[in-house]
Enzyme design. Structure first.
Site, PDB file in Angstrom:
ATOM      1  N   GLU A  94       0.841  -1.199   0.000  1.00  0.00           N
ATOM      2  CA  GLU A  94       0.000   0.000   0.000  1.00  0.00           C
ATOM      3  C   GLU A  94       0.876   1.249   0.000  1.00  0.00           C
ATOM      4  O   GLU A  94       0.628   2.211  -0.742  1.00  0.00           O
ATOM      5  CB  GLU A  94      -0.896  -0.036   1.247  1.00  0.00           C
ATOM      6  N   MET A 228     -25.493  44.436  -5.399  1.00  0.00           N
ATOM      7  CA  MET A 228     -26.549  43.945  -6.286  1.00  0.00           C
ATOM      8  C   MET A 228     -26.287  42.493  -6.687  1.00  0.00           C
ATOM      9  O   MET A 228     -25.179  41.978  -6.536  1.00  0.00           O
ATOM     10  CB  MET A 228     -26.635  44.820  -7.541  1.00  0.00           C
ATOM     11  N   GLY A 230     -25.477  39.153  -8.676  1.00  0.00           N
ATOM     12  CA  GLY A 230     -24.596  38.790  -9.771  1.00  0.00           C
ATOM     13  C   GLY A 230     -23.186  39.328  -9.696  1.00  0.00           C
ATOM     14  O   GLY A 230     -22.385  39.076 -10.600  1.00  0.00           O
ATOM     15  N   LYS A 233     -20.994  38.042  -4.601  1.00  0.00           N
ATOM     16  CA  LYS A 233     -20.959  38.035  -3.131  1.00  0.00           C
ATOM     17  C   LYS A 233     -20.787  36.612  -2.589  1.00  0.00           C
ATOM     18  O   LYS A 233     -19.974  36.377  -1.687  1.00  0.00           O
ATOM     19  CB  LYS A 233     -22.248  38.651  -2.582  1.00  0.00           C
ATOM     20  N   THR A 234     -21.559  35.686  -3.138  1.00  0.00           N
ATOM     21  CA  THR A 234     -21.491  34.301  -2.665  1.00  0.00           C
ATOM     22  C   THR A 234     -20.135  33.678  -2.976  1.00  0.00           C
ATOM     23  O   THR A 234     -19.577  32.941  -2.156  1.00  0.00           O
ATOM     24  CB  THR A 234     -22.613  33.468  -3.307  1.00  0.00           C
TER      25      THR A 234
END
Length: 337
Positions: A94, A228, A230, A233-234
């Site tokens: 392994e 705003m 798009g 932000k996320t």
């Protein structure tokens, strides 16, 4: 509050390369019911997807195709060296495969952990490792192919023991667990945002938010990312979460909060489950949820992202008061409002 109002563009898409975060290699009879089981649980509690073959039968030489595939598809290999590790031909084969993948793939990491064994005994195959190899060489003394295999085992042990790892013979075992888990988590966090390297302007936004978080100060802070729809932000919040979450005891990212249709208590249950690492429906109404958060989390250092909130209730019932969370906690909220 930290605000963001600039847009950025991406020329790349992210697709996960690894099936597992960690492959855990160990001598079953030595550590599977003690150290390795605790280490596995620590990784699991941190949200690190770990492959552990807890039903392994280490007889003979053959490694299953499933194991070979898991080694190749894991970003990090944690190899737990114990006194009897070298007695297992299974473990040695392994390890050879792990080291082959390490040399072939630049992004794969191997971390040796020396459990109740001196690293030099592994590196130079001395003491218990010398005894194990004396038996291997006796078994294969008339087998040219077998002796070549023994040579590969020795090389793999030497190469693995030369890597930076953890000698846990000294110190408190629980603290050693945490050091290993934190190292793995840090490694995964750094690589998890590599897909953002082609996102124009992302570094400026990340540094701005980090400066507002002031991680060096041991208080509780709530930081907002406003702008705003798009503008990313996320994406910024996710990058911050992926980069910094290893520095906290627990972390939770709740997405698309304004789209929730199951009631505030459902969001509170998600928050509590993620931060307490207990899958449960804790509360049936938002008032009980608020009380539960305030009672269960004030001693935990946590990172929480509340993504896309659009009502004051979202803050009031999920992160109203800094006293709800332990010192050093950080709450990030994204919103268009």
């Amino acid at each position: 509050m930290a605000s963001s109002s600039s847009s950025f563009a991406s020329n790349s898409q992210y697709s996960p390369r690894w099936k597992y975060d960690v492959f855990l290699s160990f001598r079953g009879e030595d550590t599977c019911k003690t150290f390795t089981s605790h280490l596995y649980q620590g990784l699991k509690n941190k949200g690190i997807l770990t492959f552990q073959d807890d039903k392994r039968l280490e007889h003979g030489d053959s490694i299953s195709e499933e194991l070979l595939k898991a080694i190749k598809e894991s970003q990090v290999a944690l190899v737990v060296f114990s006194k009897n590790y070298a007695t297992s031909r299974w473990c040695l084969n392994e390890l050879v495969k792990i080291m082959e993948c390490y040399k072939d793939e630049n992004e794969k990491t191997v971390i040796p952990v020396f459990y109740d064994v001196d690293p030099s005994h592994v590196r130079y195959q001395s003491e218990s490792y010398a005894e194990a190899f004396a038996k291997h060489e006796l078994q294969f003394k008339d087998d040219v192919e077998g002796m070549q295999k023994v040579k590969r085992w020795r090389t793999a042990l030497c190469e693995a023991a030369d890597l930076k790892g953890h000698d846990i013979r000294q110190g408190v075992e629980s603290e050693n667990f945490q050091l290993i888990v934190n190292q793995v988590s840090s490694k995964l966090c750094k690589t998890s945002v590599s897909y953002l390297r082609d996102v124009v302007g992302i570094n400026i936004h990340l540094e701005e938010v980090k400066s507002q978080l002031k991680l060096e100060i041991n208080d509780v802070r709530i930081v907002g990312i406003w702008g705003m729809g798009g503008i990313g932000k996320t994406t910024i919040a996710r990058a911050i979460f992926d980069t910094l979450s290893y520095q906290f005891e627990a972390a939770c990212f709740i997405e698309d909060i304004k789209e929730n249709r199951c009631g505030m208590h459902s969001l509170q249950n998600i928050l509590l489950s993620e931060l307490l690492r207990e899958k449960d429906n804790y509360v049936n109404n938002k008032e009980d949820g608020k009380h539960m958060i305030a009672c269960r989390l004030p001693f935990k250092k946590v990172l929480v992202v509340l993504d896309d909130i659009d009502h004051r209730d979202h803050l009031d019932y999920l992160a109203r008061n800094p006293s709800w969370f332990g010192d050093g906690s950080r709450i990030i909220a994204t919103t268009r409002d």
